[in-house]
Design a protein around this motif. Structure first.
Motif, PDB file in Angstrom:
ATOM      1  N   VAL A 112      18.370  41.867   5.998  1.00 10.69           N
ATOM      2  CA  VAL A 112      16.930  42.093   6.088  1.00 10.69           C
ATOM      3  C   VAL A 112      16.508  43.196   5.110  1.00 10.69           C
ATOM      4  O   VAL A 112      15.481  43.097   4.452  1.00 10.69           O
ATOM      5  N   LEU A 113      17.274  44.249   5.022  1.00  9.26           N
ATOM      6  CA  LEU A 113      17.052  45.367   4.109  1.00  9.26           C
ATOM      7  C   LEU A 113      18.395  45.808   3.568  1.00  9.26           C
ATOM      8  O   LEU A 113      19.407  45.582   4.219  1.00  9.26           O
ATOM      9  N   PRO A 114      18.479  46.422   2.436  1.00 11.60           N
ATOM     10  CA  PRO A 114      17.425  46.934   1.578  1.00 11.60           C
ATOM     11  C   PRO A 114      16.975  45.903   0.559  1.00 11.60           C
ATOM     12  O   PRO A 114      17.666  44.928   0.294  1.00 11.60           O
ATOM     13  N   PHE A 115      15.822  46.157  -0.004  1.00 15.36           N
ATOM     14  CA  PHE A 115      15.341  45.353  -1.122  1.00 15.36           C
ATOM     15  C   PHE A 115      16.054  45.823  -2.384  1.00 15.36           C
ATOM     16  O   PHE A 115      16.419  46.990  -2.504  1.00 15.36           O
ATOM     17  N   VAL A 116      16.211  44.944  -3.325  1.00  9.95           N
ATOM     18  CA  VAL A 116      16.902  45.264  -4.566  1.00  9.95           C
ATOM     19  C   VAL A 116      16.240  46.436  -5.288  1.00  9.95           C
ATOM     20  O   VAL A 116      16.912  47.282  -5.872  1.00  9.95           O
ATOM     21  N   GLY A 117      14.929  46.550  -5.237  1.00 14.24           N
ATOM     22  CA  GLY A 117      14.225  47.651  -5.889  1.00 14.24           C
ATOM     23  C   GLY A 117      14.590  49.004  -5.302  1.00 14.24           C
ATOM     24  O   GLY A 117      14.725  49.987  -6.029  1.00 14.24           O
ATOM     25  N   ALA A 118      14.748  49.080  -3.988  1.00 14.37           N
ATOM     26  CA  ALA A 118      15.119  50.344  -3.350  1.00 14.37           C
ATOM     27  C   ALA A 118      16.513  50.781  -3.784  1.00 14.37           C
ATOM     28  O   ALA A 118      16.764  51.971  -4.008  1.00 14.37           O
ATOM     29  N   VAL A 119      17.418  49.826  -3.920  1.00 13.21           N
ATOM     30  CA  VAL A 119      18.774  50.145  -4.355  1.00 13.21           C
ATOM     31  C   VAL A 119      18.769  50.613  -5.810  1.00 13.21           C
ATOM     32  O   VAL A 119      19.391  51.617  -6.156  1.00 13.21           O
ATOM     33  N   ALA A 120      18.038  49.909  -6.661  1.00 14.27           N
ATOM     34  CA  ALA A 120      17.952  50.295  -8.073  1.00 14.27           C
ATOM     35  C   ALA A 120      17.363  51.697  -8.204  1.00 14.27           C
ATOM     36  O   ALA A 120      17.857  52.528  -8.981  1.00 14.27           O
ATOM     37  N   GLU A 121      16.317  51.980  -7.436  1.00 14.17           N
ATOM     38  CA  GLU A 121      15.690  53.298  -7.483  1.00 14.17           C
ATOM     39  C   GLU A 121      16.672  54.384  -7.039  1.00 14.17           C
ATOM     40  O   GLU A 121      16.769  55.445  -7.663  1.00 14.17           O
ATOM     41  N   SER A 122      17.429  54.127  -5.984  1.00 12.69           N
ATOM     42  CA  SER A 122      18.409  55.097  -5.497  1.00 12.69           C
ATOM     43  C   SER A 122      19.488  55.365  -6.529  1.00 12.69           C
ATOM     44  O   SER A 122      19.892  56.507  -6.743  1.00 12.69           O
ATOM     45  N   LEU A 123      19.945  54.303  -7.191  1.00 12.48           N
ATOM     46  CA  LEU A 123      20.954  54.474  -8.241  1.00 12.48           C
ATOM     47  C   LEU A 123      20.407  55.305  -9.396  1.00 12.48           C
ATOM     48  O   LEU A 123      21.091  56.176  -9.929  1.00 12.48           O
ATOM     49  N   LEU A 124      19.158  55.052  -9.779  1.00 11.73           N
ATOM     50  CA  LEU A 124      18.541  55.809 -10.873  1.00 11.73           C
ATOM     51  C   LEU A 124      18.356  57.279 -10.526  1.00 11.73           C
ATOM     52  O   LEU A 124      18.502  58.152 -11.370  1.00 11.73           O
ATOM     53  N   GLU A 125      18.016  57.540  -9.257  1.00 13.58           N
ATOM     54  CA  GLU A 125      17.756  58.911  -8.827  1.00 13.58           C
ATOM     55  C   GLU A 125      19.023  59.654  -8.440  1.00 13.58           C
ATOM     56  O   GLU A 125      18.966  60.807  -8.054  1.00 13.58           O
ATOM     57  N   CYS A 133      19.044  53.293   1.773  1.00 15.42           N
ATOM     58  CA  CYS A 133      19.366  51.923   1.372  1.00 15.42           C
ATOM     59  C   CYS A 133      20.395  51.298   2.301  1.00 15.42           C
ATOM     60  O   CYS A 133      21.120  50.383   1.911  1.00 15.42           O
ATOM     61  N   SER A 134      20.481  51.775   3.517  1.00 15.32           N
ATOM     62  CA  SER A 134      21.434  51.206   4.464  1.00 15.32           C
ATOM     63  C   SER A 134      21.118  49.744   4.732  1.00 15.32           C
ATOM     64  O   SER A 134      19.957  49.346   4.776  1.00 15.32           O
ATOM     65  N   ALA A 135      22.162  48.971   4.936  1.00 13.85           N
ATOM     66  CA  ALA A 135      21.983  47.561   5.261  1.00 13.85           C
ATOM     67  C   ALA A 135      21.408  47.430   6.666  1.00 13.85           C
ATOM     68  O   ALA A 135      21.826  48.116   7.596  1.00 13.85           O
ATOM     69  N   VAL A 136      20.435  46.569   6.806  1.00 14.80           N
ATOM     70  CA  VAL A 136      19.931  46.150   8.117  1.00 14.80           C
ATOM     71  C   VAL A 136      20.212  44.661   8.200  1.00 14.80           C
ATOM     72  O   VAL A 136      19.776  43.887   7.346  1.00 14.80           O
ATOM     73  N   LEU A 137      20.973  44.285   9.204  1.00 10.61           N
ATOM     74  CA  LEU A 137      21.370  42.892   9.378  1.00 10.61           C
ATOM     75  C   LEU A 137      20.685  42.294  10.593  1.00 10.61           C
ATOM     76  O   LEU A 137      20.506  42.970  11.612  1.00 10.61           O
ATOM     77  N   ARG A 138      20.323  41.028  10.478  1.00 11.97           N
ATOM     78  CA  ARG A 138      19.799  40.268  11.623  1.00 11.97           C
ATOM     79  C   ARG A 138      20.874  39.253  11.987  1.00 11.97           C
ATOM     80  O   ARG A 138      21.276  38.429  11.177  1.00 11.97           O
ATOM     81  N   VAL A 139      21.345  39.351  13.225  1.00 15.60           N
ATOM     82  CA  VAL A 139      22.331  38.406  13.742  1.00 15.60           C
ATOM     83  C   VAL A 139      21.593  37.462  14.680  1.00 15.60           C
ATOM     84  O   VAL A 139      20.940  37.910  15.630  1.00 15.60           O
ATOM     85  N   THR A 140      21.674  36.169  14.385  1.00 21.79           N
ATOM     86  CA  THR A 140      20.974  35.157  15.184  1.00 21.79           C
ATOM     87  C   THR A 140      21.989  34.169  15.730  1.00 21.79           C
ATOM     88  O   THR A 140      22.854  33.688  14.996  1.00 21.79           O
ATOM     89  N   ARG A 141      21.856  33.903  17.017  1.00 23.36           N
ATOM     90  CA  ARG A 141      22.687  32.882  17.648  1.00 23.36           C
ATOM     91  C   ARG A 141      21.814  32.095  18.615  1.00 23.36           C
ATOM     92  O   ARG A 141      21.206  32.671  19.510  1.00 23.36           O
ATOM     93  N   GLU A 142      21.753  30.799  18.369  1.00 21.29           N
ATOM     94  CA  GLU A 142      21.002  29.884  19.231  1.00 21.29           C
ATOM     95  C   GLU A 142      19.597  30.385  19.496  1.00 21.29           C
ATOM     96  O   GLU A 142      19.130  30.411  20.640  1.00 21.29           O
ATOM     97  N   GLY A 143      18.911  30.851  18.448  1.00 24.98           N
ATOM     98  CA  GLY A 143      17.517  31.251  18.566  1.00 24.98           C
ATOM     99  C   GLY A 143      17.273  32.677  19.001  1.00 24.98           C
ATOM    100  O   GLY A 143      16.124  33.120  19.050  1.00 24.98           O
ATOM    101  N   THR A 144      18.317  33.420  19.348  1.00 34.56           N
ATOM    102  CA  THR A 144      18.166  34.817  19.753  1.00 34.56           C
ATOM    103  C   THR A 144      18.700  35.693  18.642  1.00 34.56           C
ATOM    104  O   THR A 144      19.777  35.446  18.110  1.00 34.56           O
ATOM    105  N   SER A 145      17.917  36.747  18.308  1.00 33.83           N
ATOM    106  CA  SER A 145      18.316  37.623  17.204  1.00 33.83           C
ATOM    107  C   SER A 145      18.423  39.060  17.670  1.00 33.83           C
ATOM    108  O   SER A 145      17.712  39.497  18.580  1.00 33.83           O
TER     109      SER A 145
END
Length: 148
Positions: A112-125, A133-145
């Motif tokens: 779900v996150l991060p967006f590529v722009g946020a990662v690029a900005e962090s690398l530049l800075e 830029c931590s990963a946010v994951l959505r885990v979905t099973r049988e319609g529940t997330s």
């Protein structure tokens, strides 16, 4: 930080293949045990289909040696995979929607996150905003997330 808990979990549950192993961000307290876990996992002839790393900063020499060693080993595995089907991934979500990390019969894990722009900005800075830029994951099973 400790590989022991993950090692015991997969061994006790008879898990021989993981669809993905995700390093949410490269802070040492999140990745220090990852390399020993993966080495033990591969030595036991177990599988990891995807190793997903989220580099959001360049580690300074003498700092975050766990990250440096993990990246070195991951690059070696990319050149000479520990088993057929292994892939090293560094996904970043774009504006088109979440990116599928892994999926199977009735389940999926999406970035779900991060967006590529946020990662690029962090690398530049220089990555002065850890966790920005931590990963946010959505885990979905049988319609529940859930979000991780």
């Amino acid at each position: 930080k400790d590989a022991y808990v993950a090692e015991r979990f997969v061994a006790n549950h008879g898990i021989t293949s993981l669809a993905a192993v995700v390093a949410s961000h490269p802070d040492e307290d999140h990745i220090a045990g990852l390399l020993p876990f993966l080495e033990t996992h591969f030595d036991a002839k177990r599988r990891v289909e995807r190793l997903v790393l989220f580099p959001d900063r360049v580690p300074k020499r003498g700092h975050n040696e766990a990250l440096r060693e993990l990246v070195r080993k991951a690059l070696a595995w990319e050149r000479k995979p520990p088993h057929d089907g292994f892939a090293l991934k560094a996904p970043h979500r774009d504006q088109e929607g979440p990116l599928v990390i892994a999926s199977g019969g009735g389940w999926s894990v999406d970035l779900v996150l991060p967006f590529v722009g946020a990662v690029a900005e962090s690398l530049l800075e220089g990555g002065d905003q850890p966790n920005g830029c931590s990963a946010v994951l959505r885990v979905t099973r049988e319609g529940t997330s859930i979000l991780i």
